[in-house]
Design a protein around this motif. Structure first.
Motif, mmCIF file in Angstrom:
data_model
loop_
_atom_site.group_PDB
_atom_site.id
_atom_site.type_symbol
_atom_site.label_atom_id
_atom_site.label_comp_id
_atom_site.label_asym_id
_atom_site.label_seq_id
_atom_site.Cartn_x
_atom_site.Cartn_y
_atom_site.Cartn_z
ATOM 1 N N SER A 125 0.844 -1.192 0.000
ATOM 2 C CA SER A 125 0.000 0.000 0.000
ATOM 3 C C SER A 125 0.881 1.244 0.000
ATOM 4 O O SER A 125 1.846 1.334 0.765
ATOM 5 C CB SER A 125 -0.884 0.033 1.251
ATOM 6 O OG SER A 125 -1.748 -1.070 1.313
ATOM 7 N N GLN A 128 -0.260 7.038 2.676
ATOM 8 C CA GLN A 128 -1.037 8.216 2.299
ATOM 9 C C GLN A 128 -1.661 8.821 3.548
ATOM 10 O O GLN A 128 -1.870 8.141 4.551
ATOM 11 C CB GLN A 128 -2.102 7.853 1.255
ATOM 12 C CG GLN A 128 -3.013 6.687 1.620
ATOM 13 C CD GLN A 128 -4.236 7.105 2.430
ATOM 14 O OE1 GLN A 128 -4.612 8.285 2.454
ATOM 15 N NE2 GLN A 128 -4.859 6.151 3.116
ATOM 16 N N ALA A 130 -4.435 11.117 3.251
ATOM 17 C CA ALA A 130 -5.666 11.792 2.845
ATOM 18 C C ALA A 130 -6.935 11.037 3.224
ATOM 19 O O ALA A 130 -7.978 11.655 3.445
ATOM 20 C CB ALA A 130 -5.643 12.029 1.336
ATOM 21 N N GLU A 131 -6.877 9.700 3.300
ATOM 22 C CA GLU A 131 -8.078 8.900 3.507
ATOM 23 C C GLU A 131 -7.873 7.950 4.684
ATOM 24 O O GLU A 131 -7.297 6.871 4.523
ATOM 25 C CB GLU A 131 -8.410 8.105 2.248
ATOM 26 C CG GLU A 131 -8.659 8.956 1.010
ATOM 27 C CD GLU A 131 -8.987 8.104 -0.204
ATOM 28 O OE1 GLU A 131 -9.996 7.373 -0.141
ATOM 29 O OE2 GLU A 131 -8.228 8.155 -1.183
ATOM 30 N N PRO A 132 -8.354 8.319 5.869
ATOM 31 C CA PRO A 132 -8.122 7.484 7.055
ATOM 32 C C PRO A 132 -8.659 6.062 6.938
ATOM 33 O O PRO A 132 -8.102 5.142 7.544
ATOM 34 C CB PRO A 132 -8.839 8.261 8.169
ATOM 35 C CG PRO A 132 -8.834 9.679 7.696
ATOM 36 C CD PRO A 132 -8.996 9.600 6.209
ATOM 37 N N ALA A 133 -9.715 5.860 6.170
ATOM 38 C CA ALA A 133 -10.303 4.519 6.079
ATOM 39 C C ALA A 133 -9.652 3.659 5.005
ATOM 40 O O ALA A 133 -9.932 2.460 4.923
ATOM 41 C CB ALA A 133 -11.804 4.629 5.808
ATOM 42 N N ALA A 134 -8.783 4.242 4.182
ATOM 43 C CA ALA A 134 -8.194 3.511 3.057
ATOM 44 C C ALA A 134 -6.883 2.850 3.471
ATOM 45 O O ALA A 134 -6.233 3.254 4.443
ATOM 46 C CB ALA A 134 -7.957 4.461 1.889
ATOM 47 N N TYR A 137 -3.049 4.339 5.269
ATOM 48 C CA TYR A 137 -3.179 5.612 5.981
ATOM 49 C C TYR A 137 -2.044 5.751 6.998
ATOM 50 O O TYR A 137 -1.758 4.838 7.775
ATOM 51 C CB TYR A 137 -4.524 5.705 6.681
ATOM 52 C CG TYR A 137 -4.727 7.018 7.406
ATOM 53 C CD1 TYR A 137 -4.760 8.219 6.702
ATOM 54 C CD2 TYR A 137 -4.872 7.046 8.795
ATOM 55 C CE1 TYR A 137 -4.936 9.426 7.361
ATOM 56 C CE2 TYR A 137 -5.056 8.249 9.459
ATOM 57 C CZ TYR A 137 -5.081 9.444 8.736
ATOM 58 O OH TYR A 137 -5.248 10.639 9.393
ATOM 59 N N THR A 139 0.176 8.372 9.785
ATOM 60 C CA THR A 139 0.167 9.562 10.639
ATOM 61 C C THR A 139 1.573 9.872 11.126
ATOM 62 O O THR A 139 2.398 8.971 11.322
ATOM 63 C CB THR A 139 -0.756 9.361 11.852
ATOM 64 O OG1 THR A 139 -0.308 8.223 12.607
ATOM 65 C CG2 THR A 139 -2.193 9.141 11.413
ATOM 66 N N ARG A 152 1.794 13.937 2.444
ATOM 67 C CA ARG A 152 1.064 13.539 1.246
ATOM 68 C C ARG A 152 1.887 12.501 0.479
ATOM 69 O O ARG A 152 3.121 12.490 0.540
ATOM 70 C CB ARG A 152 0.763 14.729 0.343
ATOM 71 C CG ARG A 152 1.972 15.324 -0.346
ATOM 72 C CD ARG A 152 1.583 16.545 -1.176
ATOM 73 N NE ARG A 152 2.666 16.999 -2.038
ATOM 74 C CZ ARG A 152 3.690 17.743 -1.655
ATOM 75 N NH1 ARG A 152 3.790 18.106 -0.390
ATOM 76 N NH2 ARG A 152 4.616 18.116 -2.517
ATOM 77 N N GLY A 181 -5.146 3.369 9.958
ATOM 78 C CA GLY A 181 -6.590 3.237 9.818
ATOM 79 C C GLY A 181 -7.061 1.797 9.909
ATOM 80 O O GLY A 181 -6.266 0.859 10.046
#
Length: 665
Positions: A125, A128, A130-134, A137, A139, A152, A181
Motif C-alpha cells: 500500500s 497516504q 488523505a483517507e483514514p479509512a483507506a 493511511y 500519521t 502527502r 486506519g
C-alpha cells in the motif's frame, strides 16, 4: 556506506529542478520538450558520445542527477526504530507498523521533510495521509504542540511529511504509524525474510534527501496459507541410476516456508504397486527430497502427487515434469538470472539459493542482482556483494548443485545484460562506471575470464538492446530469449515481450549475422528461481546439454551453444543433424543432399506443433497431435551456406521452447 537513494525506487525531487518537498514536483509527462533537450545535451556532454535511439535517457538522467547532487550533513541524519518488537506481517493480511524517528544532531529545518518509503516493488500500500479509512493511511505525530507535519503521497509507495511551525530540534522524536486506519497496510505479494521500511530525511529543506543510516526497520513477511503442490524431476537421467524428486508445498504465489501438516501420496514411483504416502508433521519442512531408483527398462518417468485430507480425499494434485531416461547427454535445468531483496527482488541471497535447490529442483542457479537499481546499489555498497558471495559459497556443491554468482549490468543506454561467473567470482562491473559503460568496454573487462555476458529483454521492456556492436562469442555466446518479461523471438510469439521495438527481435539479430545460442531464464523478482511463471504470464528456463554439472561443464556447453530456452515449462528438447547437437557450426555440404533433422520433445502439456525455422522463416511444421511426446526424423530443405536452422516447440498451454540454431558455413 553510501546511502544515496536510487531513482524510481526513491526519486529525488532535486532531479526535477531542485524543488523542495513542499512544492509540486515535476513529472516526466509534464516535462517540456526544452527540458528534455537540455537533459539530453547534458548527458551527451558527460558521456562523450551520442546515445542509441533505444536508450532510456530520462531514467539515466535521474540516476546521474542523483549521483552528482551533494547532500547536506543534515540529510539522512538521525535514527529510526520500530516501537516494540519487529511487526508481524503475512501475505494477504493487513498489517500495522509503528516506528519512531529521532532527529539527528542538526535536526530538520522547517520546510525540510521526512520521507517514508514502503518496499517499492511488490504491491505494498502506498503510504497516504488523505483517507483514514483507506489502506496505507499514515500519521506523523510529535509531543511538541508548535510542530506539525504536512504529509502527502508523492509517488508509488512513497510519502513525504514536511516539517511546519518550526525546526525539528535535535533529539526530538516523531512517532509514525503506517497503517493507522482500519484497513491497515497491504503487504508484499510474496513471503520473504529481512525486508524493510525505509526512512529518508531532507534535513535542510533544499529538496535533496538521503536514507537514514541508523535505521533498524527490518522484518519478515510470512507466506500465505499452503495451497499449491510442486513436484520436480531432473530433465534427464541414465537407466539404472538414482535420481532425486523434489516435492514442495507452497502458497498461492509460490512462496515457501508455509505451515503444512498432513499427508501427500506420490504415484508412479518405479517398483511401487500403489502410491507411496509421505507424512508431514507440524514441525517438518514443507519440502522433501525423494530418492528414486530408475530401472534399466524405462524411457520416461512422470509422477503424480496428491495432498490428502484426514479422510484420504484429494485436496489438490500436481504432475511432475517428464524425466527422459536414456544414455544420451544430460539436460540440466538452470535459471541464470534472478534478483533478491538486495536490489529489486524478494528475500535474501541465502533464501534464493535454498529455494532454487529444495523447492525449484534446479541443477544450477545464478543470482544476478543489479549493479545500480535498488535502494542500496551493489555498486556503492560492497558489503552486500560480500553477502552474495558468502551465500553462494555456502550453497555450492559441484556435481549436485551450482550456486553461481553474477550481476546485472543495468545499462539504460545499450540495454540490459547479466554477467554470470563460471569460474572464480570476480568484481562487479557497473554500467554506471565510465570505464565499463559500453558493451565493448564490458567485454574487454571480461576477456580472458570464465565469465559470460548475456543480453536479455532483447526486443522491448524495460529497454531494448542496442545491437550496433558485434559481440565476441567467447564472451557472449547466448542470448536470454525469454523471461518473466516475455519472449523476444518474433512479434508472433504468444508470450511476446511488452513494449516491443521493431528491428530488435531475435530474428532481426540473426539477420545481422550474429551467431548466438538461445537460453531462457526467469529474470524473476519474486524470490522463486525456476518458478517465475507461477505468478506471471511468462517465465524462463535454460536447458543446458552437459554431462558435467560443474562451472567448467556449463561454460563449455554455453560456448558451444548446446542449449535451449523455455518459457518456464520443463520441456525436454533435443535435436540432431548429421549427428551434431543443436548449436553446432558445420558446413552446409556436411548434411548431404537429403538432410533429416531428428527432433525429440517431451512436453509438460500436449504438443500443439513443432516448427523448423531457417533464415527465411518456417520451412517445416510438424503437428504435435496433442501428444505429450514426439520423436521424429523430419526431412528438411538442404541448408544454404551462411544459413541457419532452429526449432520452436509450442504446447497447447502456450508454453514454448526454442533450440539454439545450427549455423552453416
Amino acid at each position: 556506506m553510501d546511502r544515496r537513494t536510487l531513482a524510481l525506487a526513491l526519486p529525488l525531487l532535486a532531479a526535477c529542478g531542485g524543488n523542495s518537498a513542499d512544492q509540486d514536483s515535476a513529472t516526466s509527462e509534464g516535462s517540456t520538450a526544452g527540458a528534455a533537450d537540455e537533459q539530453r545535451a547534458q548527458l551527451v556532454d558527460w558521456l562523450g558520445f551520442e546515445p542509441p535511439q533505444t536508450a532510456k535517457l530520462d531514467v539515466l538522467y535521474t540516476l546521474w542527477e542523483d549521483q552528482r547532487t551533494p547532500r547536506s550533513p543534515a540529510d539522512g541524519a538521525g535514527s529510526a526504530r520500530f516501537v516494540g518488537p519487529a511487526p508481524e506481517a503475512e501475505v494477504g493480511r493487513p498489517a500495522r507498523f509503528e516506528l519512531d524517528y529521532t532527529a539527528g544532531p542538526l535536526g530538520v529545518a522547517e520546510g525540510g521533510a521526512i520521507y517514508l518509503q514502503a518496499p517499492p516493488f511488490w504491491g505494498w500500500s502506498t503510504p497516504q495521509a488523505a483517507e483514514p479509512a483507506a489502506p496505507g493511511y499514515t500519521t506523523f505525530e510529535c509531543d511538541a504542540q508548535d510542530l506539525r507535519f504536512e504529509a502527502r503521497a508523492i509517488d508509488t509507495q512513497l510519502l513525504v511529511a514536511v516539517v511546519r511551525g518550526r525546526d525539528l530540534a535535535p533529539g526530538e522524536v516523531v512517532h509514525i504509524v503506517y497503517g493507522a486506519g482500519p484497513a491497515g497496510v497491504r503487504v508484499d505479494r510474496y513471503g520473504e525474510r529481512d525486508t524493510r521500511l525505509w526512512l529518508a530525511v531532507d534535513g535542510d529543506g533544499d529538496g535533496v534527501r538521503a536514507l537514514v543510516d541508523d535505521a533498524e526497520l527490518a522484518f519478515d513477511v510470512a507466506p500465505g496459507p499452503a495451497s499449491r503442490l510442486l513436484l520436480h524431476l531432473p530433465a534427464t537421467a541414465h537407466p539404472g541410476e538414482t535420481i532425486t524428486a523434489t516435492l514442495a508445498v507452497v502458497d498461492g504465489t509460490g512462496s515457501d516456508r508455509v505451515e503444512f501438516e498432513g499427508a501427500i501420496e506420490v504415484e508412479g514411483l518405479p517398483g511401487d504397486e500403489a502410491p507411496r504416502r509421505f507424512e508431514f508433521g507440524a514441525s517438518d519442512s514443507a519440502s522433501r527430497r525423494i530418492e528414486v531408483v530408475l530401472p534399466e527398462a524405462i524411457s520416461t518417468l512422470r509422477l503424480v502427487a496428491r495432498v490428502l485430507d484426514e479422510a484420504g480425499e484429494v485436496l489438490t494434485e500436481t504432475e511432475s515434469n517428464p524425466c527422459r531416461v536414456s544414455p544420451a547427454k544430460r539436460v540440466l535445468f538452470c535459471d541464470l538470472q534472478g534478483h533478491s531483496g538486495l536490489s529489486d527482488g524478494t528475500g535474501t541471497p541465502d533464501d534464493y539459493y535454498t529455494y532454487a535447490r529444495y523447492v525449484g529442483g534446479l541443477d544450477a542457479v545464478a543470482l544476478t542482482d543489479h549493479d545500480r537499481w535498488g535502494l542500496e546499489p551493489l555498486e556503492t555498497t560492497p558489503e552486500l556483494w560480500d553477502t552474495i558471495l558468502a551465500a553462494s559459497q555456502a550453497h555450492d556443491e559441484p556435481g549436485r548443485f551450482l550456486a553461481l554468482t553474477g550481476f546485472e549490468w543495468t545499462s539504460w543506454l545499450f540495454g540490459h545484460r547479466h554477467v554470470v561467473h563460471l569460474g572464480a567470482a570476480r568484481p562487479l562491473l557497473s554500467a554506471f562506471d565510465r570505464d565499463y559503460d559500453t558493451p565493448p568496454e564490458l567485454w574487454a573487462a571480461l576477456d580472458g575470464t570464465d565469465s559470460l555476458s548475456i543480453p536479455h529483454t532483447l526486443a522491448g521492456g524495460p529497454v531494448a538492446v542496442d545491437w550496433s556492436a558485434k559481440p565476441p562469442l567467447e564472451i557472449e555466446p547466448v542470448v536470454e530469449l525469454v523471461s518473466v518479461h516475455g519472449s523476444s523471438d518474433t512479434p508472433a510469439d504468444p508470450r511476446r515481450i511488452y513494449s516491443p521495438v521493431d528491428g530488435h527481435w531475435f530474428e532481426d539479430v540473426l539477420g545481422r549475422g550474429y551467431r548466438y545460442g538461445i537460453i531462457g531464464s526467469g529474470d524473476g523478482h519474486d524470490g522463486h528461481p525456476g518458478m517465475a511463471h507461477l505468478s506471471a504470464p511468462c517465465g524462463g528456463l535454460a536447458g543446458i546439454l552437459s554431462e558435467d554439472l560443474t562451472r567448467a561443464g556449463l561454460l563449455e556447453a554455453l560456448r558451444a551453444r548446446r542449449c535451449y530456452g523455455t518459457s518456464g515449462a520443463r520441456i525436454v528438447l533435443r535435436t540432431s543433424l548429421a549427428s551434431q547437437p543443436m548449436g553446432a557450426q558445420m558446413s552446409a555440404a556436411d548434411v548431404g543432399p537429403e538432410p533429416q533433422l531428428l527432433i525429440e520433445v517431451f512436453g509438460t502439456a500436449p504438443l500443439e506443433r513443432i516448427e523448423i525455422v531457417d533464415e527465411t522463416g518456417i520451412v517445416v511444421a510438424v503437428d504435435g497431435a496433442k501428444e505429450l511426446e514426439l520423436r521424429a526424423l523430419v526431412p528438411i530443405p538442404p541448408p544454404a551456406a551462411g544459413g541457419l536452422l532452429r526449432v520452436r516447440v509450442l504446447q497447447t498451454d502456450r508454453h514454448m521452447a526454442w533450440s539454439s540454431p545450427y549455423y552453416f558455413d
